[in-house]
Design a protein around this motif. Structure first.
Motif, short mmCIF file in Angstrom:
data_model
loop_
_atom_site.label_atom_id
_atom_site.label_comp_id
_atom_site.label_asym_id
_atom_site.label_seq_id
_atom_site.Cartn_x
_atom_site.Cartn_y
_atom_site.Cartn_z
N THR A 1 49.63 40.20 85.81
CA THR A 1 48.02 39.79 85.79
C THR A 1 47.28 40.31 87.27
O THR A 1 48.03 39.91 88.08
CB THR A 1 47.56 38.59 85.12
OG1 THR A 1 48.24 37.56 86.33
CG2 THR A 1 48.34 38.17 84.01
N LEU B 1 48.34 32.69 79.88
CA LEU B 1 48.62 34.11 79.55
C LEU B 1 50.12 34.60 80.11
O LEU B 1 50.95 35.18 79.68
CB LEU B 1 47.57 35.21 79.54
CG LEU B 1 46.43 35.13 78.56
CD1 LEU B 1 45.40 36.11 78.87
CD2 LEU B 1 46.78 34.98 76.96
N ALA C 1 48.94 40.41 70.93
CA ALA C 1 50.16 40.91 71.16
C ALA C 1 50.76 42.11 70.20
O ALA C 1 51.01 43.00 70.74
CB ALA C 1 51.20 39.77 71.10
N GLY D 1 46.24 35.00 73.03
CA GLY D 1 47.31 35.81 73.43
C GLY D 1 48.05 36.16 72.36
O GLY D 1 48.74 37.52 72.21
N TYR E 1 53.35 35.56 77.92
CA TYR E 1 53.92 36.72 78.18
C TYR E 1 55.05 37.36 79.16
O TYR E 1 55.36 38.31 79.53
CB TYR E 1 52.64 37.88 78.34
CG TYR E 1 51.80 38.14 77.00
CD1 TYR E 1 52.21 39.28 76.38
CD2 TYR E 1 50.54 37.44 76.80
CE1 TYR E 1 51.55 39.68 75.21
CE2 TYR E 1 50.09 37.77 75.60
CZ TYR E 1 50.26 38.71 74.84
OH TYR E 1 49.69 39.21 73.88
N THR F 1 43.45 29.56 73.80
CA THR F 1 44.12 30.47 74.67
C THR F 1 45.29 31.23 74.31
O THR F 1 45.37 32.35 74.30
CB THR F 1 44.18 30.03 76.31
OG1 THR F 1 42.94 29.60 76.68
CG2 THR F 1 44.49 31.19 77.09
N ALA F 2 46.32 30.35 73.89
CA ALA F 2 47.54 30.79 73.51
C ALA F 2 47.41 31.56 72.01
O ALA F 2 47.79 32.61 71.78
CB ALA F 2 48.41 29.81 73.46
N LEU G 1 57.07 36.19 72.30
CA LEU G 1 55.89 35.25 72.50
C LEU G 1 56.45 33.89 71.70
O LEU G 1 56.34 32.76 72.27
CB LEU G 1 54.61 35.63 71.94
CG LEU G 1 53.84 36.25 72.94
CD1 LEU G 1 54.54 37.59 73.60
CD2 LEU G 1 52.53 36.69 72.42
N ALA H 1 40.43 40.04 80.02
CA ALA H 1 40.08 38.80 79.31
C ALA H 1 38.89 38.39 80.40
O ALA H 1 39.12 38.15 81.52
CB ALA H 1 41.24 37.88 79.81
#
Length: 133
Positions: A126, A115, A80, A76, A119, A72-73, A32, A100
């Protein structure tokens, strides 16, 4: 990874000033961290730093911050270690490993995109309700 050296004292008048940001990706899974670098990040925002604090690891979090602050990041990055369980990539899964939930489809789409880039090197797949119906 390179990091810019900044004044470690936060600016009390501007919580989003450069001096409020972490100078390296401490606590971020390496895959990441590489995604962040590819995306142009050189520093973590205050909300991202807060989400990586050891004292909230594994805890539920309700975060309120300005639009564009990196929430949001941050979520994420915080997920992880649990999702990847020490691996750099996801193993084959027979069922979803995370969910989510957003209040609207309009918000779900940007969350999904965020995301996905974060990722990407971890082989994240997703899907949304339209994919499974």
């Amino acid at each position: 990874m390179s990091a810019r050296i900044v004044n470690p004292q936060p600016d009390p008048l501007n919580p989003y000033s450069e001096s409020s940001y972490m100078t390296r990706f401490e606590g971020v899974v390496s895959a990441l961290g590489e995604a962040l670098t590819k995306r142009g990040y050189s520093l973590l925002t205050p909300v991202q730093q807060d989400m990586l604090a050891p004292e909230i690891s594994g805890a539920d979090a309700l975060v309120s911050a300005q639009t564009g602050s990196g929430k949001t990041a941050a979520f994420g990055m915080a997920l992880a270690p649990m999702l990847l369980a020490g691996a750099e990539r996801f193993a084959t899964a027979r069922a979803p490993v995370a969910l989510a939930v957003t209040p609207t489809r309009e918000l779900a789409l940007p969350v999904r995109r965020e995301l996905e880039w974060l990722y990407k090197d971890c082989l994240l797949y997703t899907l949304d309700a339209a994919d499974v119906l």
